[in-house]
Enzyme design. Structure first.
Site, short mmCIF file in Angstrom:
data_model
loop_
_atom_site.label_atom_id
_atom_site.label_comp_id
_atom_site.label_asym_id
_atom_site.label_seq_id
_atom_site.Cartn_x
_atom_site.Cartn_y
_atom_site.Cartn_z
N SER A 1 9.62 -39.57 32.50
CA SER A 1 8.40 -38.28 33.56
C SER A 1 9.92 -38.86 35.25
CB SER A 1 7.28 -38.50 33.84
OG SER A 1 7.08 -39.61 33.65
N ASP B 1 3.15 -47.81 11.57
CA ASP B 1 1.45 -49.08 11.10
C ASP B 1 2.53 -50.68 11.79
OD1 ASP B 1 -0.14 -50.84 10.95
OD2 ASP B 1 -1.26 -49.43 10.41
N HIS B 2 2.57 -51.12 12.67
CA HIS B 2 3.61 -52.11 12.83
C HIS B 2 3.05 -53.29 11.48
CE1 HIS B 2 1.12 -54.14 15.38
NE2 HIS B 2 2.03 -54.81 14.95
N ASP C 1 -8.68 -49.45 16.58
CA ASP C 1 -7.48 -50.57 17.42
C ASP C 1 -6.88 -51.31 15.52
OD1 ASP C 1 -5.67 -51.08 19.91
OD2 ASP C 1 -6.46 -53.67 19.31
N HIS D 1 -4.06 -51.20 10.87
CA HIS D 1 -3.32 -52.07 10.26
C HIS D 1 -4.37 -53.08 8.79
CE1 HIS D 1 -0.94 -52.08 13.80
NE2 HIS D 1 -1.95 -52.43 14.61
C1 BG6 Z 1 -1.84 -53.73 18.30
C2 BG6 Z 1 -3.16 -53.83 18.64
O1 BG6 Z 1 -1.25 -52.42 17.53
O2 BG6 Z 1 -1.38 -54.48 17.44
C3 BG6 Z 1 -3.22 -54.62 19.43
O3 BG6 Z 1 -3.22 -52.08 19.85
C4 BG6 Z 1 -2.97 -55.30 18.97
O4 BG6 Z 1 -4.91 -54.65 20.31
C5 BG6 Z 1 -1.88 -56.04 18.12
O5 BG6 Z 1 -2.67 -56.55 19.81
C6 BG6 Z 1 -1.93 -57.35 17.63
O6 BG6 Z 1 -0.53 -57.45 16.75
P1 BG6 Z 1 0.15 -58.36 16.33
O7 BG6 Z 1 1.31 -58.06 15.26
O8 BG6 Z 1 0.56 -59.25 17.43
O9 BG6 Z 1 -0.56 -58.78 14.84
#
Ligand code: BG6
Length: 513
Positions: free
Chosen positions: A57, A194-195, A252, A257
């Site tokens: 933006s 979803d990382h 979260d 995850h």
């Molecule tokens: C994120 C959450 O998806 O994952 C965060 O929103 C969290 O709150 C994070 O800290 C944790 O990821 P990782 O890879 O550090 O375990």
């Protein structure tokens, strides 16, 4: 199986394409996305013709944007950027910018014009990924605007969207969001990121299980007593209080995850190793989660919130004192739960999952506790309680360890627990890619294996929704307070229902005892 695994880690040729990042001036883009793309560039994994088009933006020129992106890369892709100044300059030549206010429909007309010009100028096919690095309430708005201007149409090249979590706020809102996205995009164009699934070590759980002859035969209710999944964080909510207070640890971390990790640990081997087969198996696990009835919540779920604590002579803020958090907030910063997967393999094996902020370590790991040998010949001679565990360490110090009893050399039969461990860091030549590198590259190739499918998202919301509802409506369900730098409320140990059992404290340096 090896051959099969190679197929997943294959480096398919990546077609020429454009990556449009909505929210390109935001935190996620700066810290994760741009460094990941730059690393792919350094690793020669991007196609020869490629453009990163920031859509934010803020009013700025192409030159100003390149300066900003360069600065972010120097800050967040530190080594890669400082060690390769020439490559950094070359990379920046592929970076473009168009001002887009996400809620202003006409801006998408201008975006379309920009993309048409860019693709003509660079002779780029209109294969486009739209990355939604924006607040969730804008997902459907931006998707709608893309459709309105035909930016979803595939006549000129494929189109894919990547959606960050949270995907919905509840079961109903997730379904509603999905419906809205499906107005212009098919399931195979929607990549729900979803990382955790992008983490090398989460993928390694599948390889550990399915490429070795000795884990899988014992991977069931006959030999496994219980499974623990811990994702602990040392930090509090920091500057994310506003978001977190509407989310909490259940939305979260657990809904996405950790239930995905559970699914990878518990799934059946797929018949072939492709995206659909793997996701077909993992969704079955989520669909088999035994629902926790409102009356059973206190026995199966413990929630907590961190309070102000003096740690090493420094005052750590309590959650309610964090910026953006309501002073009487009941949002949970810790959750521990006992879950059952009601299927043939796992009948009555408890899975214990916990996550929390302001705990003593930043550790994610899975511990498989095996049942004891049927006849304890050496019970009286064990120097400590005998345990058999398989530990899958996701981070930090990623690796796998097996813990078992050994005879202490010398006279008699004294038994001691020892462990055999493998640490990724021992593979000298191997670099563990960041989750976002892997996931972005997969989307560029069109491989959705490590992205969450709609039915999986739905199934995990279906499981967590009744718990969230009960917390909201039943004031009698306790919220336990815990001090920072502790492993959360002590009530979390009651989930084991057996005084001798408690959560295994994970150590920073990965070892079993
Ligand atoms: C994120 C959450 O998806 O994952 C965060 O929103 C969290 O709150 C994070 O800290 C944790 O990821 P990782 O890879 O550090 O375990």
């Amino acid at each position: 199986m090896e051959e099969v695994i190679k197929k997943v880690t294959r480096k398919n040729p990546v077609e020429s394409q454009i990556l449009v990042i909505f929210g390109s001036n935001g935190d996620l883009a700066k810290r994760k996305l741009l460094p990941a793309i730059f690393q792919l560039y350094l690793d020669n994994l991007l196609p020869e013709r490629f453009a990163v088009l920031g859509a934010g933006s803020m009013e700025k020129t192409e030159a100003e944007n390149r300066t900003d992106v360069g600065a972010s890369l120097l800050e967040f892709a530190t080594k890669g950027a400082t060690d390769n100044p020439e490559k950094l300059q070359l990379f920046l030549e592929n970076v473009y910018y168009q001002k887009v206010h996400n809620e202003t429909e006409e801006d998408f007309g201008l975006l379309k014009q920009y993309i048409d010009d860019l693709s003509a100028r660079l002779e780029l096919p209109q294969n486009i990924i739209y990355y939604f690095s924006i607040p969730p309430f804008l997902y459907e708005v931006v998707a709608g605007h893309l459709v309105k201007y035909g930016l979803n149409e595939e006549a000129t090249g494929w189109k894919r969207i990547i959606i960050e979590k949270p995907f919905g706020y509840s079961y109903d809102t997730a379904i509603d969001l999905d419906k809205k996205l499906r107005n212009g995009f098919n399931e195979d164009q929607i990549y729900r990121i979803d990382h955790y699934l992008g983490k090398e070590t989460v993928q390694n759980i599948m390889v550990t299980r399915f490429s070795n002859g000795f884990f899988e035969p014992i991977w069931n209710r006959k030999y496994i007593d219980r499974v623990e999944i811990t994702a602990s964080e040392k930090i509090g909510v920091g500057s994310r209080g506003g978001y977190y207070d509407t989310s909490g640890a259940m939305r979260d971390m657990i809904q996405n995850h950790l239930l995905q990790v559970l699914a990878v640990v518990a799934m059946e081997p797929p018949s072939i190793f492709d995206s659909e087969s793997i996701r077909n198996e993992s969704v079955k696990v989520l669909q088999s989660l035994r629902p926790i009835k409102p009356a059973e919540i206190t026995q199966n779920v413990v929630r907590g919130q961190y309070i102000e604590t003096l740690v090493d002579d420094v005052i750590q803020k309590g959650y309610r004192q964090e910026k953006g958090v309501a002073p009487n907030s009941k949002t949970e910063t810790f959750v521990a739960l006992r879950v059952f997967v009601d299927n043939w393999r796992w009948g009555d094996v408890p899975f214990y999952i916990r996550t929390g902020k302001q705990l003593p370590e930043h550790v994610t790991e899975v511990t498989i506790h095996l049942k004891p040998a049927p006849h304890q010949l050496f019970k009286q001679r064990c120097v400590a309680q005998s345990t058999n565990m398989i530990i899958l360490r996701i981070s930090p110090d990623a690796g796998v360890a097996v813990d078992f009893g050994m005879k202490i050399p010398g006279a008699g039969y004294k038994v001691q627990n020892v462990n055999m461990d493998f640490h990724y860091s021992d593979l000298a030549e191997t670099k563990i890619s960041e989750a976002y590198e892997r996931l972005l590259l997969d989307c560029m190739i069109g491989d959705s294996t490590l992205y969450a499918r709609a039915d999986a998202v739905k199934a995990s919301w279906k499981f967590v929704d009744p718990i969230l509802q009960a917390w909201k409506t039943n004031q009698d369900i306790p919220l336990y307070f815990y001090e920072c730098n502790t492993w959360g409320p002590k009530e979390a140990n009651l989930l084991f229902g057996n005084k001798e059992l408690k959560w295994r404290p994970p150590f920073k340096k990965f070892k079993t005892q």
